[in-house]
Design a protein around this motif. Sequence first.
Motif, PDB file in Angstrom:
ATOM      1  N   ILE A  95      70.784  42.781  28.470  1.00 28.60           N
ATOM      2  CA  ILE A  95      69.884  43.146  27.449  1.00 28.60           C
ATOM      3  C   ILE A  95      68.554  43.280  28.242  1.00 28.60           C
ATOM      4  CG2 ILE A  95      68.544  42.427  25.282  1.00 28.60           C
ATOM      5  CD1 ILE A  95      71.087  41.111  24.462  1.00 28.60           C
ATOM      6  N   PRO A  96      67.716  44.265  27.889  1.00 32.88           N
ATOM      7  CA  PRO A  96      66.342  44.310  28.600  1.00 32.88           C
ATOM      8  C   PRO A  96      65.689  42.907  28.536  1.00 32.88           C
ATOM      9  CG  PRO A  96      66.972  46.298  27.506  1.00 32.88           C
ATOM     10  CD  PRO A  96      67.705  45.345  27.024  1.00 32.88           C
ATOM     11  N   ILE A  97      65.252  42.222  29.507  1.00 30.84           N
ATOM     12  CA  ILE A  97      64.410  41.057  29.248  1.00 30.84           C
ATOM     13  C   ILE A  97      62.777  41.350  28.900  1.00 30.84           C
ATOM     14  CG2 ILE A  97      63.547  38.749  30.495  1.00 30.84           C
ATOM     15  CD1 ILE A  97      65.957  39.088  32.354  1.00 30.84           C
ATOM     16  N   GLN A  98      62.164  42.116  29.602  1.00 32.05           N
ATOM     17  CA  GLN A  98      60.668  42.427  29.227  1.00 32.05           C
ATOM     18  C   GLN A  98      60.674  42.756  27.919  1.00 32.05           C
ATOM     19  OE1 GLN A  98      58.379  41.318  31.543  1.00 32.05           O
ATOM     20  NE2 GLN A  98      56.732  41.853  30.089  1.00 32.05           N
ATOM     21  N   GLU A  99      61.502  43.681  27.533  1.00 28.96           N
ATOM     22  CA  GLU A  99      61.235  44.437  26.294  1.00 28.96           C
ATOM     23  C   GLU A  99      61.521  43.330  25.053  1.00 28.96           C
ATOM     24  OE1 GLU A  99      63.278  48.034  25.120  1.00 28.96           O
ATOM     25  OE2 GLU A  99      63.546  48.799  27.365  1.00 28.96           O
ATOM     26  N   THR A 100      62.498  42.470  25.542  1.00 26.53           N
ATOM     27  CA  THR A 100      62.859  41.608  24.300  1.00 26.53           C
ATOM     28  C   THR A 100      61.701  40.451  24.331  1.00 26.53           C
ATOM     29  OG1 THR A 100      65.135  41.727  24.847  1.00 26.53           O
ATOM     30  CG2 THR A 100      64.376  39.537  23.743  1.00 26.53           C
ATOM     31  N   ILE A 101      60.998  40.056  25.471  1.00 27.68           N
ATOM     32  CA  ILE A 101      59.935  39.171  25.507  1.00 27.68           C
ATOM     33  C   ILE A 101      58.637  39.739  24.527  1.00 27.68           C
ATOM     34  CG2 ILE A 101      58.114  38.330  26.826  1.00 27.68           C
ATOM     35  CD1 ILE A 101      60.322  37.846  28.891  1.00 27.68           C
ATOM     36  N   MET A 159      60.636  32.258  20.055  1.00 25.31           N
ATOM     37  CA  MET A 159      61.289  32.060  20.840  1.00 25.31           C
ATOM     38  C   MET A 159      60.690  31.790  22.440  1.00 25.31           C
ATOM     39  SD  MET A 159      65.137  33.474  22.111  1.00 25.31           S
ATOM     40  CE  MET A 159      65.447  33.462  20.339  1.00 25.31           C
ATOM     41  N   ALA A 160      60.717  30.732  22.927  1.00 27.43           N
ATOM     42  CA  ALA A 160      59.928  30.577  24.326  1.00 27.43           C
ATOM     43  C   ALA A 160      60.344  31.729  25.305  1.00 27.43           C
ATOM     44  CB  ALA A 160      59.998  29.138  24.854  1.00 27.43           C
ATOM     45  N   GLU A 161      59.416  32.012  26.000  1.00 28.16           N
ATOM     46  CA  GLU A 161      59.569  33.312  26.977  1.00 28.16           C
ATOM     47  C   GLU A 161      60.640  32.780  27.997  1.00 28.16           C
ATOM     48  OE1 GLU A 161      57.014  35.382  30.515  1.00 28.16           O
ATOM     49  OE2 GLU A 161      56.271  35.237  28.514  1.00 28.16           O
ATOM     50  N   ASP A 162      60.574  31.481  28.608  1.00 29.81           N
ATOM     51  CA  ASP A 162      61.500  30.885  29.675  1.00 29.81           C
ATOM     52  C   ASP A 162      62.797  30.848  29.002  1.00 29.81           C
ATOM     53  OD1 ASP A 162      59.418  30.627  31.309  1.00 29.81           O
ATOM     54  OD2 ASP A 162      59.180  28.471  31.067  1.00 29.81           O
ATOM     55  N   LYS A 163      63.014  30.403  27.679  1.00 33.34           N
ATOM     56  CA  LYS A 163      64.210  30.381  26.988  1.00 33.34           C
ATOM     57  C   LYS A 163      64.882  31.518  26.985  1.00 33.34           C
ATOM     58  CE  LYS A 163      67.598  29.124  24.498  1.00 33.34           C
ATOM     59  NZ  LYS A 163      68.821  28.226  25.134  1.00 33.34           N
ATOM     60  N   ILE A 164      64.217  32.639  26.679  1.00 37.97           N
ATOM     61  CA  ILE A 164      64.438  34.345  26.604  1.00 37.97           C
ATOM     62  C   ILE A 164      65.237  34.655  28.030  1.00 37.97           C
ATOM     63  CG2 ILE A 164      64.072  36.707  26.456  1.00 37.97           C
ATOM     64  CD1 ILE A 164      62.131  35.678  24.274  1.00 37.97           C
ATOM     65  N   ILE A 165      64.375  34.359  28.971  1.00 42.50           N
ATOM     66  CA  ILE A 165      64.720  34.809  30.446  1.00 42.50           C
ATOM     67  C   ILE A 165      66.015  34.035  30.941  1.00 42.50           C
ATOM     68  CG2 ILE A 165      64.107  34.470  32.842  1.00 42.50           C
ATOM     69  CD1 ILE A 165      60.987  34.701  32.063  1.00 42.50           C
ATOM     70  N   GLN A 166      66.119  32.473  30.590  1.00 42.29           N
ATOM     71  CA  GLN A 166      67.446  31.882  31.042  1.00 42.29           C
ATOM     72  C   GLN A 166      68.574  32.574  30.070  1.00 42.29           C
ATOM     73  OE1 GLN A 166      67.855  29.695  33.318  1.00 42.29           O
ATOM     74  NE2 GLN A 166      65.703  29.699  33.757  1.00 42.29           N
ATOM     75  N   LYS A 178      61.001  41.949  38.535  1.00 36.57           N
ATOM     76  CA  LYS A 178      60.125  41.084  38.877  1.00 36.57           C
ATOM     77  C   LYS A 178      60.464  39.938  38.438  1.00 36.57           C
ATOM     78  CE  LYS A 178      55.147  40.161  38.572  1.00 36.57           C
ATOM     79  NZ  LYS A 178      53.741  40.597  38.143  1.00 36.57           N
ATOM     80  N   ILE A 179      61.069  39.886  37.087  1.00 39.87           N
ATOM     81  CA  ILE A 179      61.576  38.560  36.774  1.00 39.87           C
ATOM     82  C   ILE A 179      62.935  37.884  37.719  1.00 39.87           C
ATOM     83  CG2 ILE A 179      62.719  37.362  34.627  1.00 39.87           C
ATOM     84  CD1 ILE A 179      61.067  39.372  32.812  1.00 39.87           C
ATOM     85  N   LEU A 180      63.752  39.003  37.719  1.00 47.97           N
ATOM     86  CA  LEU A 180      64.968  38.761  38.700  1.00 47.97           C
ATOM     87  C   LEU A 180      64.574  38.190  39.976  1.00 47.97           C
ATOM     88  CD1 LEU A 180      67.323  41.661  37.794  1.00 47.97           C
ATOM     89  CD2 LEU A 180      67.504  39.242  36.951  1.00 47.97           C
ATOM     90  N   LEU A 181      63.560  38.646  40.660  1.00 45.12           N
ATOM     91  CA  LEU A 181      63.014  38.336  41.983  1.00 45.12           C
ATOM     92  C   LEU A 181      62.584  36.828  41.892  1.00 45.12           C
ATOM     93  CD1 LEU A 181      61.345  41.196  43.134  1.00 45.12           C
ATOM     94  CD2 LEU A 181      63.089  40.219  44.185  1.00 45.12           C
ATOM     95  N   ARG A 182      62.462  36.284  40.795  1.00 45.01           N
ATOM     96  CA  ARG A 182      61.803  34.997  40.542  1.00 45.01           C
ATOM     97  C   ARG A 182      63.019  33.799  40.546  1.00 45.01           C
ATOM     98  NH1 ARG A 182      58.613  35.465  35.675  1.00 45.01           N
ATOM     99  NH2 ARG A 182      59.232  33.249  35.368  1.00 45.01           N
ATOM    100  N   PHE A 183      64.358  34.353  40.559  1.00 46.73           N
ATOM    101  CA  PHE A 183      65.332  33.526  40.344  1.00 46.73           C
ATOM    102  C   PHE A 183      66.397  33.648  41.266  1.00 46.73           C
ATOM    103  CE2 PHE A 183      63.313  33.759  36.380  1.00 46.73           C
ATOM    104  CZ  PHE A 183      63.413  32.478  35.919  1.00 46.73           C
ATOM    105  N   ARG A 184      65.881  33.383  42.768  1.00 47.85           N
ATOM    106  CA  ARG A 184      66.875  33.607  43.705  1.00 47.85           C
ATOM    107  C   ARG A 184      68.063  32.627  43.751  1.00 47.85           C
ATOM    108  NH1 ARG A 184      65.545  34.701  49.389  1.00 47.85           N
ATOM    109  NH2 ARG A 184      63.318  34.679  48.916  1.00 47.85           N
ATOM    110  N   GLU A 185      67.961  31.563  43.097  1.00 50.42           N
ATOM    111  CA  GLU A 185      69.211  30.553  43.210  1.00 50.42           C
ATOM    112  C   GLU A 185      70.371  31.182  42.099  1.00 50.42           C
ATOM    113  OE1 GLU A 185      66.429  29.417  39.981  1.00 50.42           O
ATOM    114  OE2 GLU A 185      65.985  29.972  42.090  1.00 50.42           O
TER     115      GLU A 185
END
Length: 431
Positions: free
Chosen positions: A417-423, A1-8, A160-167
């Motif tokens: 769900i923890p994003i970094q742990e899942t990735i 599963m792509a990292e960007d997909k997990i984050i979204q 750190k991931i959440l800070l990248r998604f201001r919108e």
Amino acid sequence: MAEDKIIQDLLPQKFGKWGKIWTAALVVVCLIGAFAYYRQLRYGLVVTAMRDYVSWGIYISNFVFFVAISLVGSLITAIFRLAGVKWGSPLTRIAEIIAVAAIIFAAIIIIVDMGSPERFYFLFTHGRIQSPIIWDVIVITTYFFISILLLYYPLLPDMKILLRFRERSGEGLHKFYKFIGSFWQGTAAQFRLSEKAINMLCIAIIPVAFTIHTVTSWLFATTYRPGWDSTNFGAYFIAGAFLVGAGAVVVAMYVFRKAYHLEKYITESHFEKMGRILVLLAMLYLYFNVNEFLTPFFKMKESEAAYLNGLFSGDFSAVFWFAILTGMIVPTIILLFKKGRKPLPVMISGILVIIGAWFKRYLIVTPTLLHPFLPMHDVPASYRHYYPSWEEWAITMGSLAGTLLVITILVRIFPIIPIQETIIEQHETGK
């Protein structure tokens, strides 16, 4: 599963129509509870149905219930992490959020029960170490701060991931994320330090959590009353807390899985495993219930006879058998079958466990207080019975709604769900 997909998939989502309705409904219930508490502050505890004998009522029942639910943080987070249970990773954040919300309202309901809120301050300034009450204050305060840290530290890599998604988060939340997590750079040294801190907290929270439930049980057991005069109470409380905590997690798992379409992350396998855990815990708690009542039932001392008869066949028998069947026996029967460990039946079993657990805590408090060692003589009829007033029900429902509101707000702010742990886990498994 792509990292960007997990984050979204795992980023916090804004409330939709039903989310706003749910939040508004909880706020309304909380406001009704707040109005009832205003009346209690203005007119005193006389607005409740508590009197000389039943001096605790559903407030303390609710307190014991919240303390029990809070144990889920150490069950899922600490034990799973320390034991290296990888499949439990998607459940840890859910457990941590429930634990924090529950322990907050455990403290609040104690303040409500005191009548005058300034008395809570006196516990710290005039507390006596000889009293189990001050032990409870110490361990609950300690548990609260450890639970907050156990929620916060695993969140740092996600900041750190959440800070990248201001919108996606909005300007207000973006500033909040920056405030609590901008120092996190994701370096190897930070990960090592964070992992070490989390492991230390996991080790610390287990004995503290056990101490909370043991000390809470001592508040009852050190009082020489029928039904409370038991050396079994510590283990009895802990077993019940594990059960209701696990029940709360499976209900939350199902709701979040459906609401946020997390079927890829909270799978049927998770429900299968949690269903098995629920069966084990329900049977363990049932054993302690049999142990708690069978010995005094055979002895049938005069002081306990009225209390036991009231539970098994008297005024409280309907509630007693409802709590036993709903909270332990029926969920066990459902979950023993493979089809019963599918998501929907497991969620239903979790709801039954929670309902049964609340009534079980009510039964721990009220029947004993209505059966003192010295028989009641020349007292008003209202002293012989206890039916909570509408103010008590409103405050109780408001505290339950407040707990759900805290959980709702936290899952809107933070990833469920923890994003970094899942990735990391996806990379390790190569999926």
